[in-house]
Write a protein that holds these residues in place. Structure first.
Motif, PDB file in Angstrom:
ATOM      1  N   ILE A 102      -4.104   7.504  -2.470  1.00 22.74           N
ATOM      2  CA  ILE A 102      -3.091   6.613  -1.915  1.00 22.74           C
ATOM      3  C   ILE A 102      -3.806   5.398  -1.350  1.00 22.74           C
ATOM      4  CG2 ILE A 102      -1.278   6.329  -0.172  1.00 22.74           C
ATOM      5  CD1 ILE A 102      -0.955   9.422  -0.275  1.00 22.74           C
ATOM      6  N   ALA A 103      -3.482   4.204  -1.846  1.00 21.31           N
ATOM      7  CA  ALA A 103      -4.060   2.975  -1.316  1.00 21.31           C
ATOM      8  C   ALA A 103      -3.121   2.417  -0.253  1.00 21.31           C
ATOM      9  CB  ALA A 103      -4.258   1.953  -2.429  1.00 21.31           C
ATOM     10  N   ALA A 104      -3.667   2.142   0.926  1.00 24.28           N
ATOM     11  CA  ALA A 104      -2.908   1.544   2.025  1.00 24.28           C
ATOM     12  C   ALA A 104      -3.395   0.114   2.187  1.00 24.28           C
ATOM     13  CB  ALA A 104      -3.119   2.333   3.312  1.00 24.28           C
ATOM     14  N   VAL A 105      -2.538  -0.847   1.859  1.00 25.67           N
ATOM     15  CA  VAL A 105      -2.964  -2.245   1.713  1.00 25.67           C
ATOM     16  C   VAL A 105      -2.337  -3.129   2.778  1.00 25.67           C
ATOM     17  CG1 VAL A 105      -3.063  -4.208   0.148  1.00 25.67           C
ATOM     18  CG2 VAL A 105      -3.123  -1.874  -0.772  1.00 25.67           C
ATOM     19  N   GLN A 106      -3.188  -3.868   3.494  1.00 27.99           N
ATOM     20  CA  GLN A 106      -2.711  -4.870   4.446  1.00 27.99           C
ATOM     21  C   GLN A 106      -3.300  -6.223   4.099  1.00 27.99           C
ATOM     22  OE1 GLN A 106      -5.277  -3.000   5.077  1.00 27.99           O
ATOM     23  NE2 GLN A 106      -6.749  -4.020   6.439  1.00 27.99           N
ATOM     24  N   GLY A 107      -2.626  -7.293   4.469  1.00 26.54           N
ATOM     25  CA  GLY A 107      -3.164  -8.631   4.264  1.00 26.54           C
ATOM     26  C   GLY A 107      -3.482  -8.901   2.805  1.00 26.54           C
ATOM     27  N   PHE A 108      -4.662  -9.461   2.551  1.00 25.42           N
ATOM     28  CA  PHE A 108      -5.027  -9.845   1.195  1.00 25.42           C
ATOM     29  C   PHE A 108      -5.606  -8.683   0.403  1.00 25.42           C
ATOM     30  CE2 PHE A 108      -8.137 -11.247   4.379  1.00 25.42           C
ATOM     31  CZ  PHE A 108      -9.231 -10.459   4.038  1.00 25.42           C
ATOM     32  N   CYS A 109      -5.229  -8.645  -0.859  1.00 29.06           N
ATOM     33  CA  CYS A 109      -5.791  -7.708  -1.827  1.00 29.06           C
ATOM     34  C   CYS A 109      -6.108  -8.544  -3.059  1.00 29.06           C
ATOM     35  CB  CYS A 109      -4.795  -6.599  -2.151  1.00 29.06           C
ATOM     36  SG  CYS A 109      -5.403  -5.426  -3.394  1.00 29.06           S
ATOM     37  N   LEU A 110      -7.368  -8.930  -3.202  1.00 28.18           N
ATOM     38  CA  LEU A 110      -7.748  -9.916  -4.206  1.00 28.18           C
ATOM     39  C   LEU A 110      -8.911  -9.423  -5.059  1.00 28.18           C
ATOM     40  CD1 LEU A 110      -7.716 -13.017  -1.812  1.00 28.18           C
ATOM     41  CD2 LEU A 110      -5.895 -12.336  -3.398  1.00 28.18           C
ATOM     42  N   GLY A 111      -8.969  -9.872  -6.307  1.00 34.23           N
ATOM     43  CA  GLY A 111     -10.095  -9.553  -7.170  1.00 34.23           C
ATOM     44  C   GLY A 111     -10.337  -8.062  -7.281  1.00 34.23           C
TER      45      GLY A 111
END
Length: 249
Positions: free
Chosen positions: A98-107
């Motif tokens: 499970i990926a928990a993503v905040q703010g930027f997720c780039l490249g």
């Protein structure tokens, strides 16, 4: 700081990236992340892995400053191999990730999230591939798992970003929550998975990977070949030098 793993009761392993200021990983950082995810998945006590990050954003990709400060091609080759290893570790992890993503997720962040099994994001999260502006290519393989084909192409060509709300509408983000609830939300989903029969869940992960229509590792490796071509032709260094000189970070 760096990569750490915390094991919770109930079979939840939490792998955390903390590489200030923007979680742009060095060559060694990508390989360290790959090892952490692999080890968590191989542990028979682990039922599910939560991959998250500290700081302003989830991941800003490779450390371009390290690449430009290194003579020769060692850092470029190392970053490509490190990203390949980390993305593959998430995809091949023996239990759901499970990926928990905040703010930027780039490249490189797209590579991690695109290969995850479930994505939970904060309401300020956004996703994009700035590769064309950096004189590189790659992770369109993983972006195509998050957005429809034509949007993926537009994002690659224009380097535009999409929001967590947009990905939620596509169904690729399971939940969008306030930032202060992100970790809690990810652990809640993890607990639902961890409560299932662990043997059945491991076989479910294996079976779902087996029916994927695209070999994500081979597809990504094909993309990487064009990054090497761009570098040989001078486009890679030119754009990376511009990025570093502008002090974009």
């Amino acid at each position: 700081m760096g990569i750490s793993t915390r094991n919770h009761s109930g079979g939840i392993a939490e792998v955390v990236v903390d590489a200030p200021p923007v979680n742009a990983l060095t060559v060694s950082g990508w390989f360290e992340l790959a090892r952490a995810v692999q080890e968590a998945g191989r542990d028979p006590r682990t039922h599910v892995v939560v991959l998250r990050a500290e700081g302003r954003g989830f991941n800003a990709g490779v450390d371009i400053k390290e690449m430009q400060a290194t003579t020769g091609h060692d850092a470029l080759v190392g970053a490509n191999r490190g990203c390949y290893a980390a993305f593959a570790a998430v995809y091949d992890c023996e239990v759901p990730v499970i990926a928990a993503v905040q703010g930027f997720c780039l490249g490189g962040g797209i590579g991690l999230v695109g290969n995850a099994d479930v994505v939970v994001a904060s309401d300020d999260a956004y996703f994009g591939l700035p590769e064309v502006d950096r004189g590189a290519l790659g992770a369109a393989t993983h972006l195509a798992r998050l957005v429809p084909q034509h949007l993926m192409r537009a994002m690659v060509y224009t380097c535009r970003n999409v929001t967590a709300a947009e990905l939620h509408a596509f169904g690729s983000v399971l939940e969008v929550v306030p930032r202060d609830r992100l970790r809690e939300a990810a652990l809640e989903v993890a607990a639902q998975i961890a409560d299932k029969d662990p043997y059945v869940i491991r076989r479910a992960k294996e079976s779902l990977n087996g029916i994927d229509p695209i070999d994500v590792k081979r597809s990504y490796r094909f993309e990487q070949g064009f990054t090497f071509e761009l570098n040989l032709m001078g486009a890679g260094d030119r754009h990376r030098d511009t990025f570093v000189s502008e002090g974009a970070r």
